[in-house]
Every structure is written in C-alpha cells, then in structure tokens.
Motif scaffolding. Structure first.
Motif, PDB file in Angstrom:
ATOM      1  N   ALA A  65       1.066  -1.261  -0.068  1.00  0.00           N
ATOM      2  CA  ALA A  65       0.086  -0.080  -0.173  1.00  0.00           C
ATOM      3  C   ALA A  65       0.880   1.198   0.094  1.00  0.00           C
ATOM      4  CB  ALA A  65      -0.944  -0.097   1.253  1.00  0.00           C
ATOM      5  N   ALA A  66       0.750   2.158  -0.869  1.00  0.00           N
ATOM      6  CA  ALA A  66       1.472   3.375  -1.122  1.00  0.00           C
ATOM      7  C   ALA A  66       0.834   4.178  -1.825  1.00  0.00           C
ATOM      8  CB  ALA A  66       2.699   2.863  -1.726  1.00  0.00           C
ATOM      9  N   VAL A  67       1.644   5.628  -1.998  1.00  0.00           N
ATOM     10  CA  VAL A  67       1.139   6.679  -2.892  1.00  0.00           C
ATOM     11  C   VAL A  67       2.093   6.836  -3.930  1.00  0.00           C
ATOM     12  CG1 VAL A  67       0.934   9.163  -2.796  1.00  0.00           C
ATOM     13  CG2 VAL A  67       0.144   7.719  -0.911  1.00  0.00           C
ATOM     14  N   VAL A  68       1.641   6.980  -5.067  1.00  0.00           N
ATOM     15  CA  VAL A  68       2.351   7.008  -6.567  1.00  0.00           C
ATOM     16  C   VAL A  68       3.227   8.407  -6.238  1.00  0.00           C
ATOM     17  CG1 VAL A  68       2.547   7.387  -8.983  1.00  0.00           C
ATOM     18  CG2 VAL A  68       0.895   5.689  -7.633  1.00  0.00           C
ATOM     19  N   GLN A  69       4.133   8.545  -6.006  1.00  0.00           N
ATOM     20  CA  GLN A  69       5.096   9.760  -5.658  1.00  0.00           C
ATOM     21  C   GLN A  69       5.425  10.202  -7.205  1.00  0.00           C
ATOM     22  OE1 GLN A  69       9.316   9.847  -4.344  1.00  0.00           O
ATOM     23  NE2 GLN A  69       8.701  11.830  -3.045  1.00  0.00           N
ATOM     24  N   SER A  70       5.973   9.578  -7.968  1.00  0.00           N
ATOM     25  CA  SER A  70       6.069  10.032  -9.488  1.00  0.00           C
ATOM     26  C   SER A  70       6.246   9.021 -10.304  1.00  0.00           C
ATOM     27  CB  SER A  70       7.745  10.640  -9.367  1.00  0.00           C
ATOM     28  OG  SER A  70       8.728   9.516  -9.204  1.00  0.00           O
ATOM     29  N   ILE A  71       5.902   9.499 -11.464  1.00  0.00           N
ATOM     30  CA  ILE A  71       5.754   8.369 -12.958  1.00  0.00           C
ATOM     31  C   ILE A  71       6.940   9.229 -13.932  1.00  0.00           C
ATOM     32  CG2 ILE A  71       4.588   7.531 -14.695  1.00  0.00           C
ATOM     33  CD1 ILE A  71       2.081   7.717 -12.910  1.00  0.00           C
ATOM     34  N   ASN A  72       8.018   8.425 -14.241  1.00  0.00           N
ATOM     35  CA  ASN A  72       8.653   8.898 -15.300  1.00  0.00           C
ATOM     36  C   ASN A  72       8.511   8.057 -16.494  1.00  0.00           C
ATOM     37  OD1 ASN A  72      10.774   9.673 -17.066  1.00  0.00           O
ATOM     38  ND2 ASN A  72      12.316  10.123 -15.259  1.00  0.00           N
ATOM     39  N   LEU A  78       8.484   4.178 -12.154  1.00  0.00           N
ATOM     40  CA  LEU A  78       7.562   4.730 -11.130  1.00  0.00           C
ATOM     41  C   LEU A  78       7.779   4.542  -9.741  1.00  0.00           C
ATOM     42  CD1 LEU A  78       3.683   4.234 -11.157  1.00  0.00           C
ATOM     43  CD2 LEU A  78       4.791   2.859  -9.614  1.00  0.00           C
ATOM     44  N   VAL A  79       7.781   5.741  -8.999  1.00  0.00           N
ATOM     45  CA  VAL A  79       8.305   5.652  -7.412  1.00  0.00           C
ATOM     46  C   VAL A  79       6.819   5.532  -6.731  1.00  0.00           C
ATOM     47  CG1 VAL A  79       9.593   6.898  -5.749  1.00  0.00           C
ATOM     48  CG2 VAL A  79      10.259   6.596  -8.044  1.00  0.00           C
ATOM     49  N   LEU A  90       9.685   1.103  -9.245  1.00  0.00           N
ATOM     50  CA  LEU A  90       9.590  -0.062 -10.353  1.00  0.00           C
ATOM     51  C   LEU A  90       9.848   0.469 -11.750  1.00  0.00           C
ATOM     52  CD1 LEU A  90       6.121  -1.015  -8.935  1.00  0.00           C
ATOM     53  CD2 LEU A  90       8.100  -2.488  -8.716  1.00  0.00           C
ATOM     54  N   GLN A  91      10.645  -0.102 -12.383  1.00  0.00           N
ATOM     55  CA  GLN A  91      11.123  -0.023 -13.699  1.00  0.00           C
ATOM     56  C   GLN A  91      10.944  -1.157 -14.440  1.00  0.00           C
ATOM     57  OE1 GLN A  91      14.964   2.013 -13.972  1.00  0.00           O
ATOM     58  NE2 GLN A  91      15.207   1.605 -16.019  1.00  0.00           N
ATOM     59  N   ILE A  92      10.441  -0.744 -15.995  1.00  0.00           N
ATOM     60  CA  ILE A  92      10.292  -1.534 -16.778  1.00  0.00           C
ATOM     61  C   ILE A  92      11.304  -1.756 -17.628  1.00  0.00           C
ATOM     62  CG2 ILE A  92       8.955  -2.741 -18.566  1.00  0.00           C
ATOM     63  CD1 ILE A  92       7.631  -2.597 -15.673  1.00  0.00           C
ATOM     64  N   LYS A 109      -1.981   7.558 -11.385  1.00  0.00           N
ATOM     65  CA  LYS A 109      -1.602   8.812 -11.513  1.00  0.00           C
ATOM     66  C   LYS A 109      -0.684   9.163 -10.541  1.00  0.00           C
ATOM     67  CE  LYS A 109      -5.436  10.946 -14.358  1.00  0.00           C
ATOM     68  NZ  LYS A 109      -5.573   9.676 -15.023  1.00  0.00           N
ATOM     69  N   LYS A 110       0.165  10.259 -10.937  1.00  0.00           N
ATOM     70  CA  LYS A 110       0.883  10.952  -9.733  1.00  0.00           C
ATOM     71  C   LYS A 110       0.052  11.252  -8.456  1.00  0.00           C
ATOM     72  CE  LYS A 110       4.065  14.568  -8.708  1.00  0.00           C
ATOM     73  NZ  LYS A 110       4.815  15.680  -8.871  1.00  0.00           N
TER      74      LYS A 110
END
Length: 170
Positions: A65-72, A78-79, A90-92, A109-110
């Motif tokens: 369980a977490a909050v999406v801090q950023s999406i690059n 995704l952090v 997480l990186q693909i 979404k962020k």
C-alpha cells in the motif's frame, strides 16, 4: 553535489528478528537478484538494492500500500512511497532499454493512493524481447539505509501479488 553509497545489505535472514515489512510480487515470472542482470548499474547496486522479475505477462501491480510519488514515462519508472517512509522504484526493462514509455499503459496517476495489488501499468514483454531487451520489472529500494537484510522468496517462479516476494529486516 553529494554522493552516497548505500551499505551492502545481506540477502539472508538474520538469526533473530522478524521482518519489518513484506512486499508482494509486482509481476509474474522468474525472480532474479539484481547482480544477475547484465546492466552494470544494477549489478553494482548503484541504483539501489532490490530484485527483478523476468516477466512472462505484462501486468505490474503495487507490492505494498503506497502513494504514487512520481511517474517517469520516458524512463519507464514509477516511484511509490509507503506510509512508513519506504520509497521503492519499479522500472520496466533495464535502464535505457525502453524509451519514452513505448508499449506501456499507465493505469495510475501521480499522487494516487494504491493498495497492495492495485494494477499500476501494463507492458508487452514479447515486444520488449523483440527489441533485444530483457522484459524485466526491476524493484529497487531507494532509501534502504536503515535496513539490514532483504530476503527474496525461495521459489524462483512467482505470480503477481504472491505474498512474501521480498521480506525486509531492520
């Protein structure tokens, strides 16, 4: 500019103590240690400590369980930040393998709050392989300074949302 090298973490459980946190598997496939991947930044731990999954399906979900801090999107990263402060990325694909989020469908979404198991994105592992890249989901802990050990599941094959993919020890 400040640089810091994280202390190396043990990959075996300490003799005493309970895990302080357990992460579910973010994808389905074969579990790999980061030093088993060919990318030198992952092998040496310069991008953080963690694990990877050689994906057989394209769905990626939140391991906690977490909050999406950023999406690059450009770097396919995704952090997530857990309520206790743990940051994980997480990186693909390995760094530099997927450009501009090609064939990635972002489902969050962020700033969005996610429960463990929330679908984060969909990828195309077959397309990634066709680009001569590894279809891996790389999970790195960005602030593992107070951790003493991380323990990967003993089963090399894992399914998305399987519990105890990764156990963290203080």
């Amino acid at each position: 500019m400040t640089f810091s090298i994280a202390k190396p973490l043990s990959y075996s459980a300490p003799a005493s103590g309970e895990a302080v946190m357990r992460l579910n598997a973010p994808a389905t496939g074969e579990v790999l240690r980061l030093d088993e991947l060919p990318h030198p930044l992952l092998q040496t731990g310069l991008l953080g400590t963690g694990a990877a999954i050689n994906m057989t399906t394209g769905e990626v979900s939140a391991p906690i369980a977490a909050v999406v801090q950023s999406i690059n999107i450009a770097k396919a990263q995704l952090v997530l930040v857990h309520a206790k402060g743990l940051k994980l990325q997480l990186q693909i694909g390995q760094p530099g393998e997927i450009s501009y989020g090609e064939r990635l469908k972002w489902l969050v979404k962020k700033g969005q709050r996610c429960e463990a198991g929330t679908s984060l994105l969909q990828s195309d592992p077959l397309w990634i392989k066709q680009q001569d890249a590894l279809p891996v989901c790389v999970l790195t802990l960005l602030n593992a300074g107070r951790l003493g050990a991380i323990v990967l599941t003993s089963d090399p094959k894992i399914r998305i949302n399987d519990e105890d993919f990764l156990a963290l020890y203080a």
